[in-house]
Design an enzyme around this catalytic site. Structure first.
Site, short mmCIF file in Angstrom:
data_model
loop_
_atom_site.label_atom_id
_atom_site.label_comp_id
_atom_site.label_asym_id
_atom_site.label_seq_id
_atom_site.Cartn_x
_atom_site.Cartn_y
_atom_site.Cartn_z
N ILE A 14 -49.06 49.34 -9.88
CA ILE A 14 -49.70 48.42 -10.84
C ILE A 14 -48.66 47.55 -11.55
CG2 ILE A 14 -49.81 49.96 -12.87
CD1 ILE A 14 -52.52 47.50 -11.58
N SER A 36 -37.28 52.98 -14.40
CA SER A 36 -38.00 53.67 -13.34
C SER A 36 -36.96 54.44 -12.54
CB SER A 36 -38.71 52.64 -12.45
OG SER A 36 -39.83 53.18 -11.82
N ARG A 37 -37.30 55.67 -12.13
CA ARG A 37 -36.28 56.52 -11.51
C ARG A 37 -35.82 55.95 -10.17
NH1 ARG A 37 -40.14 61.48 -11.32
NH2 ARG A 37 -41.17 59.75 -10.27
N LYS A 90 -54.20 52.50 -18.50
CA LYS A 90 -55.31 53.43 -18.59
C LYS A 90 -55.10 54.56 -17.59
CE LYS A 90 -57.40 53.39 -15.21
NZ LYS A 90 -57.23 53.53 -13.73
N ASP A 168 -59.93 58.34 -12.00
CA ASP A 168 -58.87 57.34 -12.24
C ASP A 168 -59.46 55.94 -12.11
OD1 ASP A 168 -55.92 56.53 -12.55
OD2 ASP A 168 -56.54 55.55 -10.70
P1 NAP Z 1 -47.79 54.60 -8.91
O1 NAP Z 1 -47.81 53.56 -7.85
O2 NAP Z 1 -47.66 56.03 -8.53
O3 NAP Z 1 -46.62 54.17 -9.92
C1 NAP Z 1 -46.24 54.93 -11.04
C2 NAP Z 1 -44.73 54.94 -11.13
O4 NAP Z 1 -44.36 55.79 -12.21
C3 NAP Z 1 -44.08 55.55 -9.89
O5 NAP Z 1 -43.76 54.55 -8.95
C4 NAP Z 1 -42.84 56.24 -10.43
O6 NAP Z 1 -41.72 55.37 -10.35
C5 NAP Z 1 -43.18 56.51 -11.87
N1 NAP Z 1 -43.45 57.96 -11.97
C6 NAP Z 1 -44.22 58.73 -11.18
N2 NAP Z 1 -44.19 60.01 -11.57
C7 NAP Z 1 -43.37 60.05 -12.62
C8 NAP Z 1 -42.93 61.09 -13.43
N3 NAP Z 1 -43.30 62.36 -13.23
N4 NAP Z 1 -42.08 60.79 -14.42
C9 NAP Z 1 -41.68 59.52 -14.62
N5 NAP Z 1 -42.07 58.47 -13.86
C10 NAP Z 1 -42.91 58.75 -12.87
O7 NAP Z 1 -49.09 54.51 -9.82
P2 NAP Z 1 -49.90 53.20 -10.24
O8 NAP Z 1 -50.99 52.94 -9.28
O9 NAP Z 1 -48.96 52.09 -10.54
O10 NAP Z 1 -50.61 53.74 -11.54
C11 NAP Z 1 -49.92 53.96 -12.75
C12 NAP Z 1 -50.96 53.92 -13.86
O11 NAP Z 1 -51.58 52.64 -13.85
C13 NAP Z 1 -52.07 54.96 -13.69
O12 NAP Z 1 -52.44 55.51 -14.91
C14 NAP Z 1 -53.23 54.15 -13.13
O13 NAP Z 1 -54.49 54.66 -13.51
C15 NAP Z 1 -52.99 52.80 -13.77
N6 NAP Z 1 -53.58 51.71 -12.99
C16 NAP Z 1 -53.38 51.61 -11.64
C17 NAP Z 1 -54.04 50.60 -10.91
C18 NAP Z 1 -53.85 50.42 -9.43
O14 NAP Z 1 -54.55 49.60 -8.84
N7 NAP Z 1 -52.93 51.11 -8.78
C19 NAP Z 1 -54.86 49.71 -11.57
C20 NAP Z 1 -54.98 49.79 -12.93
C21 NAP Z 1 -54.36 50.80 -13.63
P3 NAP Z 1 -40.24 56.02 -10.17
O15 NAP Z 1 -40.33 57.03 -9.08
O16 NAP Z 1 -39.39 54.84 -9.83
O17 NAP Z 1 -39.91 56.64 -11.51
#
Ligand code: NAP
Length: 308
Positions: A14, A36-37, A90, A168
């Site tokens: 996101i 970001s890690r 969110k 989610d």
């Molecule tokens: P994602 O692709 O998994 O990205 C989250 C990032 O956070 C990961 O790339 C990781 O980056 C970091 N992370 C993961 N686990 C972690 C941990 N234990 N400690 C610290 N950093 C960590 O997820 P996303 O889809 O972007 O979603 C993130 C949030 O945005 C969620 O709450 C989701 O509901 C919300 N959201 C997502 C979307 C969508 O379409 N995907 C839409 C609206 C809202 P590093 O490994 O580089 O640290």
């Protein structure tokens, strides 16, 4: 106007898909760093963790937390303790009560805590709310079905405790519902399908109501292949309103009355900039409370294991 210097924390899907572009398009906002890690953005100062960012990073005014919900509370607390404004993706937390100390910290420090609900900024949501205020609502049905393998590939955190599973995306529907209905709703029954190898549901059926007995049903399913649906249908005494595409299009008896391109994240950052001007808070926990109540009330069925 002074620029709000924002650091994105958690550079995943996101952050890349929406936050970077929305910050660039928002007057008064600038991307100052990424924490970001494993990921970074060329040309933008990078730090592995929020602690490193706060200790060694360039001057910033705010953080936008785009990490999974399980780690956001501690990150928000660290940012507020360092005097930064905080924008939360969110859902705002893994539980409802964990927001209380964050709200208190933000109030004490006179800093903004903005719990975002991006779907509420979809272009047809406010027209739907305005129209429904003039109607007698007879029933509501939510149909929110998407293919988790397409939209959340490799996101193991979704299946862990606090990851919410199908809620989610489902909480987006509830964020719209709680915005467009004139009265508060509550969960009366829930049926949750848990894959045998997961800690969060892959599908859920909810029954909700309001004080007047309004029938509201919701179907959430992560196993949808083929056509995807992010629709809310509202029967009224003057016709059926359909809010489709996650709030992008509103139709009455099949005729489109509102439709516009998605600007949800630009709207979010515009609001964040405004809130930070006075250090105001915007934290509405209504959608998260409904999800929490679905977990409290839900009848659980174990279904086949999920393999990504
Ligand atoms: P994602 O692709 O998994 O990205 C989250 C990032 O956070 C990961 O790339 C990781 O980056 C970091 N992370 C993961 N686990 C972690 C941990 N234990 N400690 C610290 N950093 C960590 O997820 P996303 O889809 O972007 O979603 C993130 C949030 O945005 C969620 O709450 C989701 O509901 C919300 N959201 C997502 C979307 C969508 O379409 N995907 C839409 C609206 C809202 P590093 O490994 O580089 O640290």
């Amino acid at each position: 106007m002074t620029e709000l210097r924002i650091a994105i924390v958690g550079f995943g899907k996101i952050a890349r898909d929406q936050h970077v572009g929305a910050i660039a398009a928002t007057a008064g906002a600038t991307l100052a760093a990424v924490a970001s890690r494993n990921a970074s953005l060329p040309g933008v100062p990078h730090f592995a963790t929020i602690e490193e960012l706060l200790e060694k990073g360039p001057p910033i005014d705010a953080v936008s937390l785009c990490t999974p919900p399980q780690v956001r509370r501690a990150q928000a607390a660290a940012a507020l303790a360092a005097g930064k404004h905080v924008m939360l993706e969110k859902p705002p937390g893994t539980g409802v009560a964990e927001l209380d100390p964050l709200i208190a910290m933000a109030e004490e420090a006179k800093r903004t805590l903005f719990a975002t609900w991006h779907s509420r900024y979809a272009p047809a949501v406010e027209p739907a709310r305005a129209w429904l205020l003039t109607q007698r609502i007879k029933s509501v049905h939510i149909n929110w079905k998407e293919d988790v393998r397409v939209w959340h590939p490799g996101q193991g955190w979704i299946w862990e405790p606090g990851g919410l599973g199908v809620f989610d995306p489902g909480i987006n529907a509830l964020s719209i519902l709680t915005r467009i209905l004139p009265r508060p709703v509550f969960v009366t029954a829930a049926e949750l399908a848990f894959p045998a190898n997961c800690q969060a549901p892959i599908a859920a059926n909810l029954t909700l109501s309001d004080i007047g007995g309004l029938p509201v049903t919701a179907e959430f399913d992560f196993r949808q292949t083929g056509p995807q649906s992010w629709d809310i249908l509202v029967e009224t005494d003057q016709g059926r309103m359909t809010l489709s595409g996650g709030g992008r299009r509103m139709a009455i008896d099949g005729e489109t009355v509102a439709e516009a391109p998605d600007q949800e994240y630009r709207e979010l950052y515009g609001r964040f900039v405004k809130l930070t001007a006075t250090g105001a808070r915007d934290v509405d926990l209504a959608p998260l409370r409904l999800v929490a109540d679905a977990f409290l009330l839900g009848r659980r069925n174990i279904v086949e294991p999920f393999v990504d």
